[in-house]
Design a protein around this motif. Structure first.
Motif, mmCIF file in Angstrom:
data_model
loop_
_atom_site.group_PDB
_atom_site.id
_atom_site.type_symbol
_atom_site.label_atom_id
_atom_site.label_comp_id
_atom_site.label_asym_id
_atom_site.label_seq_id
_atom_site.Cartn_x
_atom_site.Cartn_y
_atom_site.Cartn_z
ATOM 1 N N GLU A 1 0.838 -1.197 0.000
ATOM 2 C CA GLU A 1 0.000 0.000 0.000
ATOM 3 C C GLU A 1 0.872 1.244 0.000
ATOM 4 O OE1 GLU A 1 -2.644 -0.160 3.278
ATOM 5 O OE2 GLU A 1 -3.766 -1.903 2.526
ATOM 6 N N GLY A 2 0.662 2.098 -1.002
ATOM 7 C CA GLY A 2 1.405 3.344 -1.069
ATOM 8 C C GLY A 2 2.873 3.117 -1.364
ATOM 9 N N THR A 3 3.693 4.070 -0.954
ATOM 10 C CA THR A 3 5.128 4.030 -1.210
ATOM 11 C C THR A 3 5.854 3.307 -0.085
ATOM 12 O OG1 THR A 3 5.055 6.109 -2.439
ATOM 13 C CG2 THR A 3 7.191 5.434 -1.585
ATOM 14 N N ASP B 1 30.831 0.397 -0.149
ATOM 15 C CA ASP B 1 30.177 -0.077 1.066
ATOM 16 C C ASP B 1 29.505 1.156 1.666
ATOM 17 O OD1 ASP B 1 29.330 -1.156 3.444
ATOM 18 O OD2 ASP B 1 31.227 -2.162 3.901
ATOM 19 N N VAL B 2 28.217 1.311 1.437
ATOM 20 C CA VAL B 2 27.535 2.578 1.677
ATOM 21 C C VAL B 2 26.200 2.356 2.383
ATOM 22 C CG1 VAL B 2 28.612 3.683 -0.319
ATOM 23 C CG2 VAL B 2 26.437 2.474 -0.599
ATOM 24 N N ASP B 3 25.587 3.469 2.759
ATOM 25 C CA ASP B 3 24.227 3.453 3.296
ATOM 26 C C ASP B 3 23.242 3.622 2.142
ATOM 27 O OD1 ASP B 3 25.143 3.305 5.985
ATOM 28 O OD2 ASP B 3 25.523 5.471 5.949
ATOM 29 N N GLY B 4 22.194 2.832 2.139
ATOM 30 C CA GLY B 4 21.217 2.884 1.060
ATOM 31 C C GLY B 4 19.819 3.196 1.571
ATOM 32 N N VAL B 5 19.119 4.062 0.837
ATOM 33 C CA VAL B 5 17.716 4.357 1.111
ATOM 34 C C VAL B 5 16.933 4.145 -0.176
ATOM 35 C CG1 VAL B 5 16.031 6.100 1.774
ATOM 36 C CG2 VAL B 5 18.236 6.002 2.939
ATOM 37 N N LEU B 6 15.894 3.340 -0.101
ATOM 38 C CA LEU B 6 15.093 2.998 -1.275
ATOM 39 C C LEU B 6 13.661 3.454 -1.089
ATOM 40 C CD1 LEU B 6 15.002 -0.165 -3.404
ATOM 41 C CD2 LEU B 6 12.929 0.404 -2.138
ATOM 42 N N PHE B 7 13.087 4.047 -2.142
ATOM 43 C CA PHE B 7 11.659 4.336 -2.210
ATOM 44 C C PHE B 7 11.089 3.546 -3.391
ATOM 45 C CE2 PHE B 7 13.120 8.035 0.124
ATOM 46 C CZ PHE B 7 12.110 8.241 1.053
ATOM 47 N N TYR B 8 9.923 2.960 -3.181
ATOM 48 C CA TYR B 8 9.288 2.194 -4.250
ATOM 49 C C TYR B 8 7.780 2.408 -4.219
ATOM 50 C CZ TYR B 8 6.993 -1.727 -6.543
ATOM 51 O OH TYR B 8 6.159 -2.487 -7.318
ATOM 52 N N ARG C 1 13.512 4.915 -6.321
ATOM 53 C CA ARG C 1 14.668 5.743 -6.018
ATOM 54 C C ARG C 1 15.543 4.957 -5.052
ATOM 55 N NH1 ARG C 1 15.828 11.464 -5.599
ATOM 56 N NH2 ARG C 1 17.449 11.880 -4.053
ATOM 57 N N LEU C 2 16.773 4.704 -5.441
ATOM 58 C CA LEU C 2 17.743 4.038 -4.582
ATOM 59 C C LEU C 2 18.954 4.948 -4.482
ATOM 60 C CD1 LEU C 2 18.716 1.676 -2.883
ATOM 61 C CD2 LEU C 2 19.452 0.523 -4.987
ATOM 62 N N ASP C 3 19.109 5.555 -3.324
ATOM 63 C CA ASP C 3 20.140 6.562 -3.095
ATOM 64 C C ASP C 3 21.227 5.951 -2.211
ATOM 65 O OD1 ASP C 3 21.388 8.986 -3.264
ATOM 66 O OD2 ASP C 3 19.798 10.133 -2.289
ATOM 67 N N LEU C 4 22.445 5.898 -2.730
ATOM 68 C CA LEU C 4 23.564 5.299 -2.011
ATOM 69 C C LEU C 4 24.542 6.395 -1.602
ATOM 70 C CD1 LEU C 4 24.229 2.179 -4.286
ATOM 71 C CD2 LEU C 4 22.560 2.465 -2.440
ATOM 72 N N VAL D 1 4.323 9.999 0.157
ATOM 73 C CA VAL D 1 5.205 10.079 -1.015
ATOM 74 C C VAL D 1 4.409 9.651 -2.242
ATOM 75 C CG1 VAL D 1 7.325 9.244 -2.078
ATOM 76 C CG2 VAL D 1 7.234 9.633 0.401
ATOM 77 N N THR D 2 4.241 10.575 -3.185
ATOM 78 C CA THR D 2 3.392 10.362 -4.358
ATOM 79 C C THR D 2 4.228 10.296 -5.635
ATOM 80 O OG1 THR D 2 3.045 12.748 -4.573
ATOM 81 C CG2 THR D 2 1.451 11.507 -3.241
#
Length: 325
Positions: free
Chosen positions: A72-74, A96-103, A110-113, A298-299
């Motif tokens: 449901e949603g993002t 070797d990093v920190d990752g944040v993903l939006f789907y 969006r996968l930001d490393l 997040v839309t």
């Protein structure tokens, strides 16, 4: 003899029972839950999981999509990402990093490393385009779904394949995806002008897996296996492996998915470990997810999914949003 508190056992069994997809396998989940509880208290020896009978092809795809439909949603996921890419000179660049993903279904990604807050790599996608930012070259590269001739397609790690690598994509007929909103005529065509969506798949049954094999045609009309989804034959029947192949049968991308956890009692099972590799391009990426969250605010038109201005170049129409932050 020491036993776990009754309330704990009941809650453990109830949690798993409400998560089960098919009523026919309800007893299997309850039995597995009871085994886990009794094993934890030392009351009995652990038993091997029960191998389930293979499903008809239509039902196998429906089980996968039923789990996807619970999103449901993002979604937002965060964790550690490590791996390497191989540059044009054949040198491996490890990260070797920190990752944040939006789907957000069907194709928003969006996968930001980042390392110490500084961006190293950014992968993004919307319903039409996908893109990648690489710190080493300080450049954005764009591609278009359904085509393999964009700059982003040449980058070792492809944003358009990460969704499948995570096992989050709807499989089968995209026009039937309630979260898509596209009809069959809206599904992108491949380079040969053929629709890749629809019921163009078969299956193969192995001892521990049920493989869903998706077919495509090359420019001369020859059929080949383009995608493979390996569904395990143990409750609750989750995707464990995803493989993409080219027209010659060579593996383009392979992903292994493990450590699934329910996001909520009524929510989807989501992997917390994903290892993807692009063997022909010399790249690999492991994403160890600490937590999945739902972010309804997040839309699709939010900054998380805004393509960079570089995607406004000729051949990539429709991307008019500002550069991602």
């Amino acid at each position: 003899m020491h036993r776990a508190p009754k309330g704990t056992a009941v809650r453990g069994i109830a949690l798993r029972s409400v998560l089960w997809v098919q009523r026919a396998e309800h007893f299997t989940v309850l039995a597995a839950s009871a085994v886990l509880v009794l094993t934890a208290c030392g009351c009995m020896k652990p038993q091997a999981p029960v191998r389930l009978d293979p499903l008809p092809l239509r039902d196998a795809a429906a089980v996968v999509n039923a789990n996807t439909a619970r999103i449901e949603g993002t979604l937002r996921a965060s964790g550690n990402v490590d791996g390497y890419v191989t540059d044009a000179n054949g040198l491996k660049r490890h990260f070797d990093v920190d990752g944040v993903l939006f789907y957000l279904r069907p194709r928003y990604l969006r996968l930001d490393l980042k390392k110490f807050g500084e961006r190293q790599l950014l992968l993004g996608s919307n319903v039409e385009l996908y893109w990648v930012y690489d710190k080493q070259n300080d450049e954005y590269h764009c591609g278009r779904h359904g085509l393999d001739d964009g700059e982003a397609a040449a980058f070792p790690i492809r944003a358009d394949q990460v969704l499948d690598a995570l096992g989050l994509s709807w499989i089968g007929d995209r026009a039937a995806d309630p979260g898509d909103g596209a009809g069959a005529e809206d599904v992108p065509e491949d380079a040969a002008g053929r629709h890749r969506a629809g019921r163009n798949y078969v299956q193969r049954v192995l001892e521990d897996h049920q493989e869903l094999l998706f077919l495509a045609r090359d420019e001369e009309g020859w059929s080949f296996i383009e995608k493979e989804y390996w569904l395990d034959r143990f409750a609750p029947r989750l995707i464990r492996r995803v493989i993409f192949r080219d027209a010659d049968g060579v593996v383009e991308m392979e992903s292994l998915l493990n450590d699934y956890r329910p996001m909520s009692p009524s929510g989807p099972f989501l992997p917390t470990s994903m290892t993807a590799s692009w063997p022909e391009k010399g790249a690999t990426m492991r994403f160890r997810i600490g937590k999945w969250e739902s972010h309804l605010e997040v839309t699709p038109d939010g900054p998380q999914f805004a393509p960079p201005p570089q995607c406004d170049a000729p051949g990539f129409p429709g991307a008019t949003s500002s550069r991602p932050g």
